[in-house]
Design an enzyme around this catalytic site. Structure first.
Site, PDB file in Angstrom:
ATOM      1  N   ASP A 177      -2.357  -1.976   9.828  1.00  0.00           N
ATOM      2  CA  ASP A 177      -2.546  -1.863   8.624  1.00  0.00           C
ATOM      3  C   ASP A 177      -3.054  -3.378   8.058  1.00  0.00           C
ATOM      4  OD1 ASP A 177      -1.584   0.540   8.935  1.00  0.00           O
ATOM      5  OD2 ASP A 177       0.562  -0.227   7.423  1.00  0.00           O
ATOM      6  N   LYS A 232       0.823  -0.826   0.154  1.00  0.00           N
ATOM      7  CA  LYS A 232       0.311   0.524   0.115  1.00  0.00           C
ATOM      8  C   LYS A 232       0.715   1.208   0.077  1.00  0.00           C
ATOM      9  CE  LYS A 232       0.975   1.426   3.836  1.00  0.00           C
ATOM     10  NZ  LYS A 232       1.511   2.518   5.247  1.00  0.00           N
TER      11      LYS A 232
HETATM   12  O1  C5P Z   1      -0.364  -1.289  14.500  1.00  0.00           O
HETATM   13  P1  C5P Z   1       0.775  -1.794  14.210  1.00  0.00           P
HETATM   14  O2  C5P Z   1       1.146  -2.572  15.192  1.00  0.00           O
HETATM   15  O3  C5P Z   1       1.413  -1.752  13.271  1.00  0.00           O
HETATM   16  O4  C5P Z   1       1.412  -0.386  14.799  1.00  0.00           O
HETATM   17  C1  C5P Z   1       2.790  -0.395  15.207  1.00  0.00           C
HETATM   18  C2  C5P Z   1       3.087   0.659  16.330  1.00  0.00           C
HETATM   19  O5  C5P Z   1       3.225   2.229  14.854  1.00  0.00           O
HETATM   20  C3  C5P Z   1       2.153   1.494  16.683  1.00  0.00           C
HETATM   21  O6  C5P Z   1       3.269   0.235  17.882  1.00  0.00           O
HETATM   22  C4  C5P Z   1       2.389   2.669  17.352  1.00  0.00           C
HETATM   23  O7  C5P Z   1       3.733   3.061  17.913  1.00  0.00           O
HETATM   24  C5  C5P Z   1       2.387   2.955  15.845  1.00  0.00           C
HETATM   25  N1  C5P Z   1       1.140   3.627  15.307  1.00  0.00           N
HETATM   26  C6  C5P Z   1       0.664   4.607  16.155  1.00  0.00           C
HETATM   27  N2  C5P Z   1      -0.900   4.632  15.830  1.00  0.00           N
HETATM   28  C7  C5P Z   1      -1.524   4.799  14.482  1.00  0.00           C
HETATM   29  C8  C5P Z   1      -0.820   2.968  14.162  1.00  0.00           C
HETATM   30  C9  C5P Z   1       0.397   2.661  14.367  1.00  0.00           C
HETATM   31  O8  C5P Z   1       0.594   5.439  16.465  1.00  0.00           O
HETATM   32  N3  C5P Z   1      -2.884   4.444  14.566  1.00  0.00           N
END
Ligand code: C5P
Length: 308
Positions: free
Chosen positions: A145, A11
């Site tokens: 994601d 993406k």
């Molecule tokens: O959801 P995911 O594990 O992919 O997110 C990785 C990191 O990215 C999270 O631990 C956070 O630090 C950051 N993040 C965030 N806000 C979001 C998505 C991700 O701060 N909406």
């Protein structure tokens, strides 16, 4: 079936509006996702080794980028397969093989894509027949994601990016992606975004979708789309990786209609007027300092799909 292969796209974020840091460590977002024709493939196969003491989920990675992918229990595809098995309350086994083309830690949701593909592949291999809505729920627990990698197309994500509404778009958009050496850690880039805002004394705005972007997508207006692209994480990615400024400038100089860091970076995305212009642009930016390689791709494309 003894093996199922699923193809899943990368993406790019057409808009990434980052709101305040929440108590759960995430940020509220408006995240306009767009799936592009740069694919990983994940095969889930019945294990040869039926030794009951062997790990229930094996993982291997192939491709030039294989060395950069963790093959431990932390791998997002393994976590997704395990979460799916846990949901059924039964123990299932699979060997997962990832054929990697999406940049690793590149801001194109490659790990999330593999997790989505593993969900679809294991759902099929194990004959579970779970509907997409159930897979979407498991996906959201694995990462913000991951649900979009199941859905594909173009969609606006809210919450931490996991609540999705598909968007109407017209036509095909052509992209060039400049891959950088080494990845950027997503939490680190979000942290830097918070730090830069604090340093500047700027409060995080409430994220809102860009009406100009929605109109450009609806009308298939590539020039207007180029103008409307935005990424609130870009200043943070540039602060952590200053060489990206060169890459973006080179793309703009050579006629990209829009240039931005993809997600948390360090991949840079350039919008081109046509497939032909995308190929020309790719050739012109491939030798810029800090650019490891370039690929062209188009979007939107469907999400994780069982390969024919
Ligand atoms: O959801 P995911 O594990 O992919 O997110 C990785 C990191 O990215 C999270 O631990 C956070 O630090 C950051 N993040 C965030 N806000 C979001 C998505 C991700 O701060 N909406």
């Amino acid at each position: 079936m003894s093996a199922i292969t699923v193809r899943v796209p990368a993406k790019v974020n057409l808009q990434l509006a980052v709101g305040p840091l929440r108590e759960d460590g995430y940020h509220d977002l408006v995240n306009v996702f767009h799936a592009v024709s740069l694919f990983d493939e994940v095969t889930a196969a019945e294990p040869f080794d039926v030794n009951p003491s062997a790990a229930p989920l094996g993982i291997r990675v192939e491709g030039d980028l294989a060395g950069e992918v963790p093959v431990s229990d932390d791998n997002l595809a393994v976590r997704a397969a395990r979460a799916l098995a846990d949901r059924t309350g039964r123990s299932y086994r699979a060997d997962l093989l990832i054929r990697k083309s999406i940049p690793v830690a590149g801001g194109m949701a490659g790990g999330s894509a593999d997790a989505a593909a593993a969900l679809v592949a294991c759902n099929e291999l194990w004959g579970l027949g779970l509907p997409r809505e159930d897979l979407m729920e498991i996906a959201a627990d694995i990462g913000s994601d991951v649900p979009f990698a199941l859905l594909g197309g173009t969609a606006v994500g809210t919450g931490r990016g996991e609540r999705l509404a598909p968007l109407e778009t017209a036509g095909v958009f052509h992209w060039v992606f400049a891959l950088a050496d080494g990845g950027l850690s997503t939490p680190r880039v979000y942290g830097e975004c918070d730090r830069l805002r604090e340093e500047a004394g700027v409060a995080a705005p409430t994220p809102a979708v860009s009406e100009a972007l929605l109109a450009a997508l609806r009308e298939g207006d590539v020039r207007a789309l180029g103008q409307a692209l935005s990424n609130d994480l870009q200043p943070a990615a540039l602060a952590l990786r200053p060489s990206l400024a060169n890459t973006l400038a080179a793309g703009r100089e050579h006629g990209a209609l829009g240039a931005l860091v993809s997600g948390s970076g360090p991949t840079c995305a350039f919008l081109a007027e046509s497939a032909e212009r995308a190929h020309e642009l790719a050739a012109l930016i491939k030798d810029v300092d800090g650019c490891r390689s370039v690929v062209t791709a188009s979007g939107p494309v469907p999400g994780a799909t069982v390969a024919g």
